[in-house]
Design a protein around this motif. Structure first.
Motif, PDB file in Angstrom:
ATOM      1  N   TRP A 147       2.239  76.936  65.609  1.00 41.37           N
ATOM      2  CA  TRP A 147       0.809  76.571  65.779  1.00 41.37           C
ATOM      3  C   TRP A 147      -0.024  77.716  65.403  1.00 41.37           C
ATOM      4  N   ARG A 162      -3.942  70.784  64.336  1.00 41.54           N
ATOM      5  CA  ARG A 162      -4.248  69.665  65.313  1.00 41.54           C
ATOM      6  C   ARG A 162      -3.146  68.983  65.830  1.00 41.54           C
ATOM      7  N   GLY A 165      -1.277  71.484  68.002  1.00 42.59           N
ATOM      8  CA  GLY A 165      -1.623  71.671  69.455  1.00 42.59           C
ATOM      9  C   GLY A 165      -1.493  70.599  70.353  1.00 42.59           C
ATOM     10  N   TYR A 166      -1.678  69.242  69.747  1.00 44.89           N
ATOM     11  CA  TYR A 166      -1.578  68.130  70.842  1.00 44.89           C
ATOM     12  C   TYR A 166      -0.012  68.387  71.194  1.00 44.89           C
ATOM     13  N   MET A 216       0.491  61.195  64.153  1.00 46.83           N
ATOM     14  CA  MET A 216      -0.497  61.832  63.600  1.00 46.83           C
ATOM     15  C   MET A 216      -0.143  62.423  62.354  1.00 46.83           C
ATOM     16  N   SER A 234       1.041  61.815  77.686  1.00 44.22           N
ATOM     17  CA  SER A 234       1.016  62.005  76.044  1.00 44.22           C
ATOM     18  C   SER A 234       0.154  61.038  75.426  1.00 44.22           C
ATOM     19  N   LEU A 291      -3.604  61.795  76.218  1.00 48.19           N
ATOM     20  CA  LEU A 291      -4.015  63.017  75.332  1.00 48.19           C
ATOM     21  C   LEU A 291      -4.235  62.742  73.896  1.00 48.19           C
ATOM     22  N   TYR A 292      -3.387  61.521  73.187  1.00 44.58           N
ATOM     23  CA  TYR A 292      -3.165  61.167  71.900  1.00 44.58           C
ATOM     24  C   TYR A 292      -4.728  60.492  71.695  1.00 44.58           C
ATOM     25  N   ALA A 329      -7.241  60.806  73.575  1.00 50.78           N
ATOM     26  CA  ALA A 329      -8.460  61.834  74.108  1.00 50.78           C
ATOM     27  C   ALA A 329      -8.633  62.446  72.458  1.00 50.78           C
ATOM     28  N   MET A 330      -7.742  62.551  71.845  1.00 51.75           N
ATOM     29  CA  MET A 330      -7.950  63.557  70.551  1.00 51.75           C
ATOM     30  C   MET A 330      -8.209  62.554  69.671  1.00 51.75           C
ATOM     31  N   GLY A 331      -8.688  61.357  69.726  1.00 55.26           N
ATOM     32  CA  GLY A 331      -9.064  60.478  68.661  1.00 55.26           C
ATOM     33  C   GLY A 331      -7.943  59.546  67.830  1.00 55.26           C
TER      34      GLY A 331
END
Length: 281
Positions: free
Chosen positions: A112, A126, A129-130, A203, A249, A252-253, A255-257
């Protein structure tokens, strides 16, 4: 017989206006498909796992599944936790396994950091970072909950050679009794936290998401079952560690769109240029 008249195109309308009307129905249809896809995604990734968690929790903690399995493991080891200090379970799987999981996390961190400073790796910033956050959050949640739930390990219980009476998750323990720090399973979180690889690949390379899930589940099962053989945890302890890792998990996924299933994302049609939708002469 009377004729049914059909609405005609406005001859004065521009080609752009006609193109907009032509695209309206496909766009509405695509929006509807997206809504259905999001519902299916949440059903498959949240609702069904939550129902499975509830059923398995009842089976293990309320109906005696934990004791049923632990009794048999304890008997197979000669009515003692013979593998508690074994080289394979303690040194290899527990100690080395924990260090290997930490090394893997540091490797992701290094990648990262490289992606942060190298433009040709910018597309990985991204997702990496996730993955860093998801695994860290899962391990931290499990560790924090262990200090709050106040439940004992099997090896602490008089049933398995210890000196404590068993108290369930919501039972009142005597104030003088030492606190238990065994629920959820801490070591298993070093494996189950990597179920976040499923969403990482969702992703980046959706076709490989099942490989990511298999890695996380496999390492978590090995870590968790090894600890059960040592008398450190019941099955329900590992079950809840997996659940915490999965749902954190997923949260968060989202939340990150990330909201669309890989199938829909792959099949979503490209926008059609207005010029290509001009009516045929």
């Amino acid at each position: 017989m009377s004729r049914v008249s059909m609405p005609s195109e406005d001859p004065n309308a521009s080609s752009a206006e006609r193109g907009t009307r032509t695209r309206a129905a496909p766009r509405a249809e695509l929006s509807g498909r997206d809504a259905i896809s999001e519902k299916r995604f949440l059903n498959r990734h949240f609702l069904w796992p939550a129902i499975a968690l509830a059923a398995l929790t009842v089976g293990t903690m309320s109906l005696g599944g934990d004791f049923w399995l632990a009794d048999r493991l304890y008997a197979l080891e000669g009515s003692r936790w013979a593998l508690q200090r074994a080289f394979l379970t303690e040194s290899v799987i527990h100690q080395f396994g924990r260090d290997a999981s930490t090394a893997a996390w540091l490797g992701v961190l290094a990648f990262w950091l490289a992606a942060r400073f190298r433009p040709n790796l910018s597309q990985w910033r991204r997702p990496l970072g996730y993955l860093l956050l998801a695994t860290l959050i899962a391990v931290s949640l499990v560790s924090g909950l262990k200090s709050l739930t106040n439940m004992d390990c099997p090896w602490d219980l008089s049933r398995y050679g210890g000196n404590r009476e068993y108290f369930g998750l919501f039972a009142l323990r005597p104030a003088a009794m030492a606190r238990g720090i065994c629920f959820p399973a801490g070591h298993a979180s070093a494996g189950y936290a990597w179920v976040a690889l499923y969403f990482f690949f969702l992703m980046t390379q959706p076709q490989r998401r099942w490989i990511g899930l298999t890695i996380g589940l496999s390492v978590g099962i090995v870590f968790g079952f090894s600890q059960q053989l040592r008398g450190a945890h019941f099955l329900s302890h590992d079950l809840w560690t997996l659940a915490i890792s999965w749902f954190s998990s997923l949260a968060l996924y989202l939340a990150m769109g990330g909201r669309r299933s890989p199938v829909t994302a792959a099949k979503a049609p490209e926008p059609v240029p207005a010029a290509s939708l001009r009516p045929m002469q």
